[in-house]
Design a protein around this motif. Sequence first.
Motif, PDB file in Angstrom:
ATOM      1  N   ALA A 107       0.828  -1.215   0.000  1.00 38.94           N
ATOM      2  CA  ALA A 107       0.000   0.000   0.000  1.00 38.94           C
ATOM      3  C   ALA A 107       0.860   1.262   0.000  1.00 38.94           C
ATOM      4  N   LEU A 108       1.944   1.252   0.774  1.00 43.15           N
ATOM      5  CA  LEU A 108       2.815   2.434   0.839  1.00 43.15           C
ATOM      6  C   LEU A 108       3.671   2.578  -0.416  1.00 43.15           C
ATOM      7  N   LEU A 109       3.924   1.479  -1.114  1.00 42.54           N
ATOM      8  CA  LEU A 109       4.670   1.549  -2.377  1.00 42.54           C
ATOM      9  C   LEU A 109       3.800   2.046  -3.524  1.00 42.54           C
ATOM     10  N   ALA A 110       2.474   1.904  -3.391  1.00 37.92           N
ATOM     11  CA  ALA A 110       1.562   2.206  -4.503  1.00 37.92           C
ATOM     12  C   ALA A 110       1.791   3.576  -5.135  1.00 37.92           C
ATOM     13  N   PRO A 111       1.962   4.655  -4.357  1.00 37.05           N
ATOM     14  CA  PRO A 111       2.131   5.966  -4.995  1.00 37.05           C
ATOM     15  C   PRO A 111       3.561   6.284  -5.436  1.00 37.05           C
ATOM     16  N   THR A 112       4.510   5.378  -5.221  1.00 37.52           N
ATOM     17  CA  THR A 112       5.917   5.694  -5.484  1.00 37.52           C
ATOM     18  C   THR A 112       6.368   5.390  -6.903  1.00 37.52           C
ATOM     19  N   GLY A 113       5.609   4.588  -7.641  1.00 40.39           N
ATOM     20  CA  GLY A 113       6.025   4.191  -8.985  1.00 40.39           C
ATOM     21  C   GLY A 113       6.917   2.968  -8.995  1.00 40.39           C
ATOM     22  N   VAL A 114       7.233   2.404  -7.827  1.00 36.27           N
ATOM     23  CA  VAL A 114       8.036   1.186  -7.758  1.00 36.27           C
ATOM     24  C   VAL A 114       7.242   0.031  -8.356  1.00 36.27           C
ATOM     25  N   LYS A 115       7.881  -0.748  -9.217  1.00 32.30           N
ATOM     26  CA  LYS A 115       7.233  -1.897  -9.833  1.00 32.30           C
ATOM     27  C   LYS A 115       7.347  -3.081  -8.880  1.00 32.30           C
ATOM     28  N   SER A 116       6.249  -3.416  -8.226  1.00 34.68           N
ATOM     29  CA  SER A 116       6.286  -4.438  -7.180  1.00 34.68           C
ATOM     30  C   SER A 116       5.281  -5.543  -7.461  1.00 34.68           C
ATOM     31  N   LEU A 117       5.526  -6.688  -6.820  1.00 30.73           N
ATOM     32  CA  LEU A 117       4.634  -7.836  -6.913  1.00 30.73           C
ATOM     33  C   LEU A 117       4.690  -8.557  -5.576  1.00 30.73           C
ATOM     34  N   PHE A 118       3.524  -8.871  -5.029  1.00 31.31           N
ATOM     35  CA  PHE A 118       3.453  -9.577  -3.757  1.00 31.31           C
ATOM     36  C   PHE A 118       2.661 -10.863  -3.966  1.00 31.31           C
ATOM     37  N   LEU A 119       3.203 -11.974  -3.468  1.00 35.56           N
ATOM     38  CA  LEU A 119       2.664 -13.297  -3.762  1.00 35.56           C
ATOM     39  C   LEU A 119       2.282 -14.013  -2.474  1.00 35.56           C
ATOM     40  N   GLU A 120       1.119 -14.646  -2.480  1.00 35.90           N
ATOM     41  CA  GLU A 120       0.600 -15.343  -1.294  1.00 35.90           C
ATOM     42  C   GLU A 120      -0.096 -16.627  -1.740  1.00 35.90           C
ATOM     43  N   GLN A 121       0.173 -17.748  -1.045  1.00 34.25           N
ATOM     44  CA  GLN A 121      -0.414 -19.024  -1.439  1.00 34.25           C
ATOM     45  C   GLN A 121      -1.887 -19.155  -1.056  1.00 34.25           C
ATOM     46  N   LYS A 122      -2.352 -18.433  -0.043  1.00 34.54           N
ATOM     47  CA  LYS A 122      -3.775 -18.496   0.308  1.00 34.54           C
ATOM     48  C   LYS A 122      -4.618 -17.911  -0.817  1.00 34.54           C
ATOM     49  N   PRO A 123      -5.868 -18.341  -0.950  1.00 31.25           N
ATOM     50  CA  PRO A 123      -6.708 -17.836  -2.045  1.00 31.25           C
ATOM     51  C   PRO A 123      -7.137 -16.385  -1.870  1.00 31.25           C
ATOM     52  N   ALA A 124      -7.080 -15.870  -0.648  1.00 28.14           N
ATOM     53  CA  ALA A 124      -7.452 -14.476  -0.367  1.00 28.14           C
ATOM     54  C   ALA A 124      -6.786 -14.091   0.948  1.00 28.14           C
ATOM     55  N   PHE A 125      -6.804 -12.789   1.255  1.00 28.71           N
ATOM     56  CA  PHE A 125      -6.197 -12.360   2.506  1.00 28.71           C
ATOM     57  C   PHE A 125      -6.979 -12.914   3.693  1.00 28.71           C
ATOM     58  N   GLN A 126      -6.272 -13.528   4.622  1.00 28.73           N
ATOM     59  CA  GLN A 126      -6.866 -13.987   5.872  1.00 28.73           C
ATOM     60  C   GLN A 126      -5.844 -13.781   6.987  1.00 28.73           C
ATOM     61  N   TRP A 127      -6.284 -13.156   8.065  1.00 30.69           N
ATOM     62  CA  TRP A 127      -5.400 -12.865   9.199  1.00 30.69           C
ATOM     63  C   TRP A 127      -5.918 -13.614  10.414  1.00 30.69           C
ATOM     64  N   HIS A 128      -5.206 -14.673  10.809  1.00 31.66           N
ATOM     65  CA  HIS A 128      -5.577 -15.480  11.983  1.00 31.66           C
ATOM     66  C   HIS A 128      -7.068 -15.834  11.965  1.00 31.66           C
ATOM     67  N   SER A 129      -7.492 -16.455  10.876  1.00 30.89           N
ATOM     68  CA  SER A 129      -8.924 -16.710  10.687  1.00 30.89           C
ATOM     69  C   SER A 129      -9.514 -17.587  11.789  1.00 30.89           C
ATOM     70  N   GLY A 130      -8.711 -18.450  12.384  1.00 28.94           N
ATOM     71  CA  GLY A 130      -9.227 -19.318  13.445  1.00 28.94           C
ATOM     72  C   GLY A 130      -9.418 -18.629  14.774  1.00 28.94           C
ATOM     73  N   LEU A 131      -8.988 -17.351  14.860  1.00 27.23           N
ATOM     74  CA  LEU A 131      -9.127 -16.604  16.114  1.00 27.23           C
ATOM     75  C   LEU A 131      -9.915 -15.313  15.932  1.00 27.23           C
ATOM     76  N   LEU A 132     -10.708 -15.243  14.890  1.00 27.57           N
ATOM     77  CA  LEU A 132     -11.562 -14.067  14.690  1.00 27.57           C
ATOM     78  C   LEU A 132     -12.833 -14.230  15.525  1.00 27.57           C
ATOM     79  N   ILE A 133     -12.637 -14.331  16.822  1.00 29.48           N
ATOM     80  CA  ILE A 133     -13.727 -14.583  17.759  1.00 29.48           C
ATOM     81  C   ILE A 133     -14.529 -13.306  17.973  1.00 29.48           C
ATOM     82  N   GLU A 134     -15.833 -13.434  17.938  1.00 30.08           N
ATOM     83  CA  GLU A 134     -16.685 -12.270  18.153  1.00 30.08           C
ATOM     84  C   GLU A 134     -16.416 -11.665  19.532  1.00 30.08           C
TER      85      GLU A 134
END
Length: 433
Positions: free
Chosen positions: A22-49
């Motif tokens: 996100a911070l690189l987005a306005p800089t013009g840097v050519k970047s690529l970020f790779l993740e094996q999960k199908p979508a972003f998930q942050w500690h999905s097993g502990l997203l307790i209400e």
Amino acid sequence: MIEPLYDIIGVGIGPFNLGLAALLAPTGVKSLFLEQKPAFQWHSGLLIEGCTIQVPFLADLVTMADPTSPYSFLNYLQAHSRLYHFYFYENFHIPRQEYNHYCQWVAQQLDCCQFGQRVEGITWENTENESYYQVQVRQVETGAILTYNTRHLVLGVGSIPQVPPCFRTVHSEKIFHSAEFLHKRDRCRESQSITVIGSGQSAGEVFYELLQEQPGYGYHLEWHTRSQGFFPMEYSKLGLEHFSPDYTNYFYALPPQKRDLVLSQQNLLYKGISATTISDIYDLLYERSVCGNQPDVKLLSLVEVKEVESVGDRFILGYRHRQQDTRLTHETDCIILATGYQHEIPNCIEGIRDLIRWDDKNRYGVKLDYRLALTQDIPNQIFVQNGELHSHGVGAPDLGLGCYRNSVIINTLLGESVYRVDRRNVFQQFGVA
């Protein structure tokens, strides 16, 4: 010239690499970020209400580096017509589910973030005209192999659940890490007795959730830890100043042996339980004990699991009491290991392992600006996210320092001060020189 050649490729998309994207987005840097999960998930097993992140919402992906960024949490609220809801909420600590949704919202806007892509190998290539890293990627859904080339790398693979050695040879659907709690909650509900092991925030949250559900399912519930007690995490304002760039710089300047000693004495800065969670647990136990009732609950500290034996559908745990030096056994049919996380050295870097300098404990050699120390003097850098606890201190895994680290990485990458990095951020002084 090798084409296409990225300026930087990130391995893994957790909050830290997502913030970097996100911070690189306005800089013009050519970047690529790779993740094996199908979508972003942050500690999905502990997203307790009812559970919140443990830092103020200002520790989002960008605000502490650029409050005007379109990827801020406040802009997320505006985009979802929730600004007034948040205004009346009057709470700096936002629900964990909402933080996860906010990160998903940011990831969906960044074309440089690609999911379902598992990095399987990295090599360093040196041609007559160009030196670069070659990154081999497998598309998880199709199995297709892709190759990308980049001048620089940033490793942001995060940490993995830590399982005590005695549990590693016992395979059962009713023994699992707290990281999988919500995914395997039904196994708890089907059990006659449940034992939670550990005494950090995750252990407290899981225990409290099980305690609330206990009357409906009728299981016996125990909470065990090898720690000296169920203690609160340090959360005083001056204590929190240890999670600052100032303390990071102080800690980094200490000799490596001293750093290890200091870290071993700082558990309650980042491994305890929030005072609120402890209070909620105690209040519920108190309420359950009125009118002469006795909650079907047992809390036991200073006990370390030494053996695990599977007997039919149940487990017998062998403990040693760490102060009395006595042995005891405990029988249960569901075990939740809230035993923390450990940093993982990803297998994909095996092809460049000899390029990286390692310390005497086989940990990354990390420079102050989050570059890995390399065995060769080359222009192709490797940065690390949340793999530098041993060199940079307790703030390494803290969301509140993510923007600072990313600011340093971007400034180093571009050789200019793109994002402001202040030297004096706290009231106290660390060190005397």
